[in-house]
Design an enzyme around this catalytic site. Structure first.
Site, short mmCIF file in Angstrom:
data_model
loop_
_atom_site.label_atom_id
_atom_site.label_comp_id
_atom_site.label_asym_id
_atom_site.label_seq_id
_atom_site.Cartn_x
_atom_site.Cartn_y
_atom_site.Cartn_z
N GLY A 1 2.22 2.20 10.77
CA GLY A 1 3.17 3.30 10.64
C GLY A 1 3.86 3.67 11.94
N LYS B 1 0.00 4.27 -0.27
CA LYS B 1 -0.67 5.45 0.31
C LYS B 1 -0.50 6.65 -0.62
CE LYS B 1 -0.06 3.33 4.76
NZ LYS B 1 -0.17 3.48 6.20
N GLU C 1 -5.55 -5.03 10.39
CA GLU C 1 -4.53 -4.01 10.63
C GLU C 1 -4.86 -3.28 11.92
OE1 GLU C 1 -2.46 -2.75 6.75
OE2 GLU C 1 -4.31 -1.62 6.85
N SER D 1 3.18 -2.16 10.28
CA SER D 1 4.63 -2.20 10.49
C SER D 1 5.25 -3.55 10.14
CB SER D 1 4.97 -1.80 11.93
OG SER D 1 4.55 -0.47 12.18
N GLU E 1 -7.02 4.55 7.61
CA GLU E 1 -6.86 5.99 7.34
C GLU E 1 -8.12 6.56 6.69
OE1 GLU E 1 -3.09 5.61 5.33
OE2 GLU E 1 -2.19 5.09 7.27
N HIS F 1 -9.62 1.07 4.51
CA HIS F 1 -8.36 1.24 5.25
C HIS F 1 -8.60 2.15 6.46
CE1 HIS F 1 -4.30 2.55 6.22
NE2 HIS F 1 -3.90 1.43 5.66
N ASN G 1 0.86 -1.18 0.00
CA ASN G 1 0.00 0.00 0.00
C ASN G 1 0.90 1.24 0.00
OD1 ASN G 1 -1.80 2.05 0.49
ND2 ASN G 1 -2.29 1.42 2.59
P1 PGA Z 1 2.66 0.27 7.65
O1 PGA Z 1 1.20 0.48 6.96
O2 PGA Z 1 3.21 -1.02 7.09
O3 PGA Z 1 3.44 1.46 7.22
O4 PGA Z 1 2.43 0.19 9.11
C1 PGA Z 1 0.34 -0.59 6.75
C2 PGA Z 1 -0.93 -0.09 6.12
O5 PGA Z 1 -1.37 1.03 6.45
O6 PGA Z 1 -1.54 -0.78 5.28
#
Ligand code: PGA
Length: 219
Positions: free
Chosen positions: A148, A8, A142, A178, A78, A76, A6
């Site tokens: 993140g 983003k 997640e 992560s 976010e 997601h 992803n």
């Molecule tokens: P990250 O993000 O691996 O940077 O923690 C995962 C995601 O948001 O899908």
């Protein structure tokens, strides 16, 4: 084992550097065509439930299919936290995308506050209950506190959440939050971890390749 990157709202790596990798990439809209042209399995980061209409800022499943995009992330954290995405919206987006012929990775997961209040199972039940089983549907677990932050769920904690999700909906469940080359193998050893949704580490070709390698050696 399924590994998806992803990107983003980052431009991401040169798609040609990922050619031949057994993985899915989810770039921003402006990079979709480059990724498709490089022969990558390419998913969008979101998709609307209507095929067209007055929905500024949205994109539809038929539009994505026309580009050669074969799937989309939906829900997601976010989107849920920063853009007010609801369970109902997630359900509608997922159903329409599947109906149109796309694959969907539907994302679920609890916040730190919810985990500390012992609400993880309630949250996952609520988020998963709006989804129907489908051969092109995958769920990504997640935990919001792991996205993140560099704070990954332990393999045991991930396994417990994945087993719970699978008891509600029998589809592959990816872990996200992560995931890095040094923790991927431990997560992939868990029986109900079907792969990973990788954010930050998917922007670095070597890291993403190493995670794909860990998945391939588990498959
Ligand atoms: P990250 O993000 O691996 O940077 O923690 C995962 C995601 O948001 O899908």
């Amino acid at each position: 084992m399924i590994v998806a990157g992803n990107w983003k709202m980052f431009d991401g790596p040169d798609p040609r550097a990922l050619a031949g990798l057994d993985a899915i990439v989810c770039p921003p809209f402006t990079r979709l065509r480059d990724c498709v042209d490089a022969g990558l399995t390419t998913y969008a980061q979101n998709v609307h439930w209507e095929p067209e209409g007055a929905f500024t800022g949205e994109i539809s499943a038929p539009m994505l299919l026309e580009l050669g995009v074969t799937g989309s992330l939906v829900g997601h954290s976010e989107r849920r936290q920063l853009f007010g995405e609801t369970d109902d919206g997630v359900a509608r987006r997922t159903a329409a995308a599947l109906e149109a012929g796309l694959h969907v990775i539907a994302c679920v997961g609890e916040t730190l506050e919810q985990r500390e209040a012992d609400e993880t199972e309630d949250v996952l039940r609520r988020q998963v209950s709006v989804l129907e089983p489908h051969e092109r549907l995958v769920v990504a677990y997640e935990p919001v506190w792991a996205i993140g932050t560099g704070r990954t769920a332990t393999p045991e904690l991930a396994q417990a959440a994945h087993a719970f999700i699978k008891s509600l909906l029998d589809v592959p469940v990816l872990y996200g939050g992560s995931v890095k080359p040094d923790n991927a193998a431990g997560l992939f050893e868990q029986p109900d971890v079907g792969g990973a949704l990788v954010g930050g580490a998917s922007l670095d070709v070597d890291s993403f390749r190493a995670i794909c390698q860990a998945a391939a050696s588990r498959s």
